[in-house]
Scaffold this motif. Structure first.
Motif, PDB file in Angstrom:
ATOM      1  N   LEU A  18       0.621  -1.749   0.118  1.00 50.93           N
ATOM      2  CA  LEU A  18       0.108  -0.289  -0.027  1.00 50.93           C
ATOM      3  C   LEU A  18       0.267   1.436   0.007  1.00 50.93           C
ATOM      4  CD1 LEU A  18      -2.607  -1.246   2.681  1.00 50.93           C
ATOM      5  CD2 LEU A  18      -2.761  -0.984  -0.060  1.00 50.93           C
ATOM      6  N   GLY A  19       1.571   1.221  -0.544  1.00 51.22           N
ATOM      7  CA  GLY A  19       2.966   2.580  -1.025  1.00 51.22           C
ATOM      8  C   GLY A  19       3.541   2.370   0.031  1.00 51.22           C
ATOM      9  N   ILE A  20       4.179   1.454   1.478  1.00 51.51           N
ATOM     10  CA  ILE A  20       4.543   1.684   2.464  1.00 51.51           C
ATOM     11  C   ILE A  20       6.009   0.445   1.759  1.00 51.51           C
ATOM     12  CG2 ILE A  20       5.214   0.652   4.666  1.00 51.51           C
ATOM     13  CD1 ILE A  20       2.489   1.567   5.378  1.00 51.51           C
ATOM     14  N   GLU A  21       7.411   1.357   1.706  1.00 49.10           N
ATOM     15  CA  GLU A  21       8.508   0.686   1.614  1.00 49.10           C
ATOM     16  C   GLU A  21       8.743  -0.213   2.544  1.00 49.10           C
ATOM     17  OE1 GLU A  21      10.519   3.239  -0.414  1.00 49.10           O
ATOM     18  OE2 GLU A  21       8.885   4.240  -1.047  1.00 49.10           O
ATOM     19  N   VAL A  22       9.021  -1.994   2.274  1.00 48.97           N
ATOM     20  CA  VAL A  22       9.295  -2.306   4.280  1.00 48.97           C
ATOM     21  C   VAL A  22      10.962  -2.871   4.341  1.00 48.97           C
ATOM     22  CG1 VAL A  22       8.473  -4.775   5.521  1.00 48.97           C
ATOM     23  CG2 VAL A  22       6.939  -2.817   4.531  1.00 48.97           C
ATOM     24  N   THR A  23      11.666  -3.041   4.698  1.00 52.57           N
ATOM     25  CA  THR A  23      13.090  -3.262   4.881  1.00 52.57           C
ATOM     26  C   THR A  23      13.229  -3.780   6.106  1.00 52.57           C
ATOM     27  OG1 THR A  23      13.360  -1.098   4.021  1.00 52.57           O
ATOM     28  CG2 THR A  23      15.415  -2.545   4.661  1.00 52.57           C
ATOM     29  N   ARG A  24      13.804  -5.284   6.091  1.00 57.28           N
ATOM     30  CA  ARG A  24      13.929  -5.914   7.193  1.00 57.28           C
ATOM     31  C   ARG A  24      15.201  -6.478   7.512  1.00 57.28           C
ATOM     32  NH1 ARG A  24      10.763 -11.329   8.332  1.00 57.28           N
ATOM     33  NH2 ARG A  24       9.002 -10.065   7.622  1.00 57.28           N
ATOM     34  N   THR A  25      15.888  -6.109   8.976  1.00 56.28           N
ATOM     35  CA  THR A  25      17.446  -6.846   9.415  1.00 56.28           C
ATOM     36  C   THR A  25      16.721  -7.439  10.038  1.00 56.28           C
ATOM     37  OG1 THR A  25      17.130  -5.176  10.372  1.00 56.28           O
ATOM     38  CG2 THR A  25      17.689  -4.492   8.370  1.00 56.28           C
ATOM     39  N   SER A  32      17.702  -7.250  12.801  1.00 59.64           N
ATOM     40  CA  SER A  32      16.797  -6.445  14.586  1.00 59.64           C
ATOM     41  C   SER A  32      15.544  -5.649  14.517  1.00 59.64           C
ATOM     42  CB  SER A  32      18.332  -4.986  14.214  1.00 59.64           C
ATOM     43  OG  SER A  32      18.098  -4.524  13.934  1.00 59.64           O
ATOM     44  N   GLY A  33      15.295  -5.723  13.303  1.00 63.17           N
ATOM     45  CA  GLY A  33      13.956  -5.236  13.308  1.00 63.17           C
ATOM     46  C   GLY A  33      13.051  -4.735  11.698  1.00 63.17           C
ATOM     47  N   VAL A  34      11.875  -4.661  11.708  1.00 65.34           N
ATOM     48  CA  VAL A  34      11.117  -3.309  10.472  1.00 65.34           C
ATOM     49  C   VAL A  34      11.271  -2.024  10.327  1.00 65.34           C
ATOM     50  CG1 VAL A  34       9.934  -4.153   9.390  1.00 65.34           C
ATOM     51  CG2 VAL A  34       9.890  -6.057   9.983  1.00 65.34           C
ATOM     52  N   HIS A  35      11.882  -1.208   8.852  1.00 65.75           N
ATOM     53  CA  HIS A  35      11.993   0.136   8.999  1.00 65.75           C
ATOM     54  C   HIS A  35      10.979  -0.037   7.822  1.00 65.75           C
ATOM     55  CE1 HIS A  35      13.215   3.840   7.999  1.00 65.75           C
ATOM     56  NE2 HIS A  35      12.632   3.522   8.491  1.00 65.75           N
ATOM     57  N   SER A  36       9.628   0.714   8.025  1.00 65.78           N
ATOM     58  CA  SER A  36       8.668   1.594   6.753  1.00 65.78           C
ATOM     59  C   SER A  36       8.881   2.855   6.787  1.00 65.78           C
ATOM     60  CB  SER A  36       7.159   0.918   7.300  1.00 65.78           C
ATOM     61  OG  SER A  36       6.742   1.098   8.592  1.00 65.78           O
ATOM     62  N   THR A  37       9.064   3.051   5.538  1.00 65.91           N
ATOM     63  CA  THR A  37       9.147   4.301   4.985  1.00 65.91           C
ATOM     64  C   THR A  37       7.939   4.619   3.924  1.00 65.91           C
ATOM     65  OG1 THR A  37      10.568   3.677   3.297  1.00 65.91           O
ATOM     66  CG2 THR A  37      11.298   4.418   5.755  1.00 65.91           C
ATOM     67  N   GLY A  77      10.616   7.136   9.054  1.00 66.22           N
ATOM     68  CA  GLY A  77      10.319   6.138   9.074  1.00 66.22           C
ATOM     69  C   GLY A  77       9.552   5.664  10.453  1.00 66.22           C
ATOM     70  N   ILE A  78       8.486   4.225  10.507  1.00 66.12           N
ATOM     71  CA  ILE A  78       8.551   3.691  12.030  1.00 66.12           C
ATOM     72  C   ILE A  78       9.391   2.327  11.563  1.00 66.12           C
ATOM     73  CG2 ILE A  78       6.351   2.075  13.155  1.00 66.12           C
ATOM     74  CD1 ILE A  78       4.888   4.690  12.150  1.00 66.12           C
ATOM     75  N   TYR A  79      10.387   2.018  12.797  1.00 64.19           N
ATOM     76  CA  TYR A  79      11.018   1.276  13.133  1.00 64.19           C
ATOM     77  C   TYR A  79       9.875   0.662  14.343  1.00 64.19           C
ATOM     78  CZ  TYR A  79      14.633  -1.814  14.308  1.00 64.19           C
ATOM     79  OH  TYR A  79      16.121  -2.642  14.906  1.00 64.19           O
ATOM     80  N   LEU A  80       9.951  -1.259  14.622  1.00 64.47           N
ATOM     81  CA  LEU A  80       9.464  -2.092  14.429  1.00 64.47           C
ATOM     82  C   LEU A  80      10.601  -2.931  15.163  1.00 64.47           C
ATOM     83  CD1 LEU A  80       6.427  -2.356  13.172  1.00 64.47           C
ATOM     84  CD2 LEU A  80       6.737  -1.616  14.468  1.00 64.47           C
ATOM     85  N   SER A  81      11.301  -2.881  16.374  1.00 71.29           N
ATOM     86  CA  SER A  81      12.186  -3.872  16.711  1.00 71.29           C
ATOM     87  C   SER A  81      11.762  -4.777  17.042  1.00 71.29           C
ATOM     88  CB  SER A  81      12.610  -3.190  17.912  1.00 71.29           C
ATOM     89  OG  SER A  81      14.118  -4.017  18.497  1.00 71.29           O
ATOM     90  N   ALA A  82      12.875  -6.053  16.771  1.00 76.74           N
ATOM     91  CA  ALA A  82      12.478  -7.753  16.737  1.00 76.74           C
ATOM     92  C   ALA A  82      12.821  -7.701  17.744  1.00 76.74           C
ATOM     93  CB  ALA A  82      13.569  -8.610  16.024  1.00 76.74           C
ATOM     94  N   ASN A  83      13.488  -7.187  19.178  1.00 75.15           N
ATOM     95  CA  ASN A  83      13.389  -7.595  20.425  1.00 75.15           C
ATOM     96  C   ASN A  83      12.590  -6.347  21.366  1.00 75.15           C
ATOM     97  OD1 ASN A  83      15.651  -9.957  19.537  1.00 75.15           O
ATOM     98  ND2 ASN A  83      16.986  -8.218  19.221  1.00 75.15           N
TER      99      ASN A  83
END
Length: 192
Positions: free
Chosen positions: A41-48, A50-55, A152-158
């Motif tokens: 939906l127009g949100i770019e998601v990068t996963r590492t 340590s977590g997920v960053h959406s921009t 953007g918003i960062y969601l930590s895996a931990n």
């Protein structure tokens, strides 16, 4: 699970549970697995690890192009701190279409950028009769976004499940009708 019309995101920390859930869904619905989430939906998601960053950098670039502001000089804040926009500040725009289009797009953009939410809410209050000062304020938000498009918003895996709450009000800050603007935010997880 996040569902939007016919798009679904399924996530979790147990791949076996996710697989069983997808199998269960596929017995009832026609599904197509598009693999790891990268764009939704127009949100770019990068996963590492340590977590997920959406921009939404592509969305911002398109918005700046639409407003003829691709080379805009960035500013450090989305709105001036002493800004006091009112219904009568400035001269009314002859055609409010561009104002309404850009502010509507900014409303959608604020889903992943809470830092512009207050400014966009304020500008939305003038959709029915925007002025030149309101348009200048919209351009400031766009200039702010041009310099912060990778945020953007960062969601930590931990994440540590702790609850944080914030609230504020401007106590009769609206100079047109002396109503108050208030807001609140709840965060479940660590604040970094």
């Amino acid at each position: 699970m996040l569902v939007y019309v016919d798009d679904i995101i399924i996530t979790g920390n147990s791949t076996s549970h996710i697989s069983r859930f997808i199998t269960s869904l596929s017995t009832r619905f026609s599904l197509k697995d598009l693999g790891d989430l990268s764009f939704f939906l127009g949100i770019e998601v990068t996963r590492t690890k340590s977590g997920v960053h959406s921009t939404r950098s592509r969305y911002i670039a398109d918005l700046l192009r639409k407003a003829n502001m691709t080379n805009a000089k960035p500013v450090p804040t989305p709105m001036e701190s002493n800004s006091s926009l009112t219904l009568l500040s400035g001269t009314h725009l002859d055609d409010a279409t561009k104002y309404r289009t850009i502010v509507g797009s900014l409303q959608y953009r604020s889903l992943t950028r809470p830092d512009i939410s207050f400014s966009v809410n304020k500008l939305s209050q003038f959709m029915h009769k925007p002025t030149t000062e309101h348009w200048s304020a919209v351009k400031r938000v766009l200039r702010y976004l041009s310099g912060t498009s990778s945020q953007g918003i960062y969601l930590s895996a931990n994440n540590i499940p702790s609850l944080h709450a914030f609230t504020d009000a401007d106590w009769a800050g609206n100079k047109d009708d002396y109503t108050s603007t208030s807001g609140y935010m709840f965060i479940l997880g660590a604040i970094q």
